[in-house]
Design a protein around this motif. Structure first.
Motif, mmCIF file in Angstrom:
data_model
loop_
_atom_site.group_PDB
_atom_site.id
_atom_site.type_symbol
_atom_site.label_atom_id
_atom_site.label_comp_id
_atom_site.label_asym_id
_atom_site.label_seq_id
_atom_site.Cartn_x
_atom_site.Cartn_y
_atom_site.Cartn_z
ATOM 1 N N ASN A 71 1.081 -1.197 -0.338
ATOM 2 C CA ASN A 71 0.289 0.036 -0.004
ATOM 3 C C ASN A 71 0.691 1.378 0.404
ATOM 4 O O ASN A 71 0.402 2.165 0.323
ATOM 5 N N HIS A 72 2.616 1.229 -0.363
ATOM 6 C CA HIS A 72 3.462 2.588 0.288
ATOM 7 C C HIS A 72 4.239 2.481 -0.810
ATOM 8 O O HIS A 72 4.348 1.768 -1.413
ATOM 9 N N GLU A 73 3.598 3.904 -1.799
ATOM 10 C CA GLU A 73 4.615 4.507 -3.457
ATOM 11 C C GLU A 73 6.215 3.627 -2.982
ATOM 12 O O GLU A 73 6.109 3.068 -3.695
ATOM 13 N N GLY A 74 6.499 4.154 -1.619
ATOM 14 C CA GLY A 74 7.977 4.096 -1.843
ATOM 15 C C GLY A 74 8.279 2.148 -1.985
ATOM 16 O O GLY A 74 9.400 2.060 -2.136
ATOM 17 N N ASP A 75 7.323 1.771 -1.440
ATOM 18 C CA ASP A 75 8.162 0.185 -1.478
ATOM 19 C C ASP A 75 8.216 -0.887 -2.349
ATOM 20 O O ASP A 75 8.602 -1.151 -2.919
ATOM 21 N N LEU A 76 7.164 -0.105 -3.255
ATOM 22 C CA LEU A 76 6.747 -0.413 -4.418
ATOM 23 C C LEU A 76 8.540 -0.272 -5.685
ATOM 24 O O LEU A 76 9.024 -0.905 -6.516
ATOM 25 N N VAL A 77 8.577 1.477 -5.241
ATOM 26 C CA VAL A 77 9.646 1.664 -6.260
ATOM 27 C C VAL A 77 10.882 0.596 -5.614
ATOM 28 O O VAL A 77 11.153 0.537 -6.392
ATOM 29 N N ASP A 78 10.722 0.582 -4.718
ATOM 30 C CA ASP A 78 12.081 -0.528 -3.980
ATOM 31 C C ASP A 78 12.116 -1.891 -4.642
ATOM 32 O O ASP A 78 12.986 -2.175 -4.634
ATOM 33 N N ARG A 79 10.898 -2.727 -4.604
ATOM 34 C CA ARG A 79 10.550 -3.839 -5.723
ATOM 35 C C ARG A 79 11.069 -3.863 -6.996
ATOM 36 O O ARG A 79 11.453 -4.728 -7.245
ATOM 37 N N ILE A 80 10.500 -2.187 -7.279
ATOM 38 C CA ILE A 80 11.178 -2.285 -8.756
ATOM 39 C C ILE A 80 12.214 -2.170 -8.943
ATOM 40 O O ILE A 80 12.716 -3.234 -9.468
ATOM 41 N N GLN A 81 13.268 -1.720 -7.786
ATOM 42 C CA GLN A 81 14.761 -1.257 -8.449
ATOM 43 C C GLN A 81 15.415 -2.625 -7.767
ATOM 44 O O GLN A 81 16.572 -2.890 -8.027
ATOM 45 N N GLN A 82 14.630 -3.712 -7.202
ATOM 46 C CA GLN A 82 15.775 -4.508 -6.474
ATOM 47 C C GLN A 82 14.766 -5.570 -7.609
ATOM 48 O O GLN A 82 16.131 -6.785 -8.142
ATOM 49 N N ALA A 83 13.999 -6.001 -8.748
ATOM 50 C CA ALA A 83 13.850 -7.088 -10.494
ATOM 51 C C ALA A 83 14.771 -6.754 -10.644
ATOM 52 O O ALA A 83 15.599 -7.238 -11.236
ATOM 53 N N TYR A 84 15.733 -5.698 -10.321
ATOM 54 C CA TYR A 84 16.796 -4.983 -11.383
ATOM 55 C C TYR A 84 18.090 -6.418 -10.648
ATOM 56 O O TYR A 84 18.926 -6.819 -11.866
ATOM 57 N N PHE A 85 18.140 -6.942 -9.842
ATOM 58 C CA PHE A 85 19.406 -7.023 -9.263
ATOM 59 C C PHE A 85 19.160 -9.043 -9.108
ATOM 60 O O PHE A 85 19.763 -9.412 -8.579
ATOM 61 N N ASP A 86 17.248 -9.346 -9.374
ATOM 62 C CA ASP A 86 17.591 -10.601 -8.394
ATOM 63 C C ASP A 86 16.803 -11.368 -9.660
ATOM 64 O O ASP A 86 16.148 -12.364 -9.500
ATOM 65 N N GLY A 87 16.900 -10.516 -11.407
ATOM 66 C CA GLY A 87 16.870 -12.019 -12.723
ATOM 67 C C GLY A 87 15.380 -11.882 -12.784
ATOM 68 O O GLY A 87 15.375 -12.652 -13.892
ATOM 69 N N THR A 88 14.771 -10.947 -12.582
ATOM 70 C CA THR A 88 13.718 -10.137 -12.707
ATOM 71 C C THR A 88 13.410 -10.465 -14.095
ATOM 72 O O THR A 88 14.109 -9.269 -15.162
ATOM 73 N N ASP A 89 12.634 -11.052 -15.569
ATOM 74 C CA ASP A 89 12.189 -10.550 -16.099
ATOM 75 C C ASP A 89 11.407 -10.011 -17.195
ATOM 76 O O ASP A 89 12.065 -9.441 -17.974
ATOM 77 N N GLY A 90 10.438 -9.676 -16.673
ATOM 78 C CA GLY A 90 9.090 -8.917 -16.934
ATOM 79 C C GLY A 90 8.353 -8.786 -15.755
ATOM 80 O O GLY A 90 8.057 -9.363 -14.373
#
Ligand code: DQA
Length: 148
Positions: free
Chosen positions: A51-70
């Protein structure tokens, strides 16, 4: 192929929340639908809701490092307000599909702007939780075209 499904504010309340607009299916049903679609195309899938904007931003950034393709993303109300989420999607440059359960194009004026759309390869709206399954398939086709 690893797909991350991100849901923003109030999507954890599906089933309870305004059923006339969002239907009776729950967040668990949403996850089952997306998981079924991922299984069908042989993709790995992970879920994140906040429910928190910053947490959504953090998770998107983390996706760069955890091998997310899409990324499949329904930013909820942040769709219409958040340049920070748009910038995060642009920063990681991971193919993303925007999903809305309701058809936002037929709703209030304030829902007609989507900031995230600029960073997405496609938008699926008004198809209920099935839209998440469609988004998974769109990502799979896109990633295959890119040779991933
Ligand atoms: C929504 C549409 C948004 O306008 C709203 O704020 C939501 C849900 C949808 O899935 O239809 O929270 O993203």
């Amino acid at each position: 192929m690893k797909i991350l499904v991100i849901n923003g504010p109030n999507l954890n309340m599906l089933g309870t929340r305004e059923p006339g607009i969002y239907g009776n299916e729950t967040y668990e049903n949403l996850m089952d639908t997306a998981e079924g679609a991922a299984y069908a195309v042989g993709a790995e899938i992970e879920f994140f809701q906040s429910n928190h904007e910053g947490d959504l931003v953090d998770r998107i950034q983390q996706a760069y490092f955890d091998g997310t393709d899409g990324i499949v993303i329904n930013p909820g109300a942040y769709t219409h307000t958040s340049i920070a989420i748009l910038d995060a999607l642009k920063a990681v440059a991971i193919p993303a599909v925007e999903v809305h359960i309701s058809d936002v194009s037929k709703r209030e004026d304030f829902r007609q702007i989507s900031y995230v759309r600029q960073a997405c390869i496609a938008t699926v709206m008004g198809h209920g939780i099935q839209g998440y399954g469609e988004a998974v398939k769109l990502l799979k086709d896109h990633l295959e075209e890119q040779g991933e």
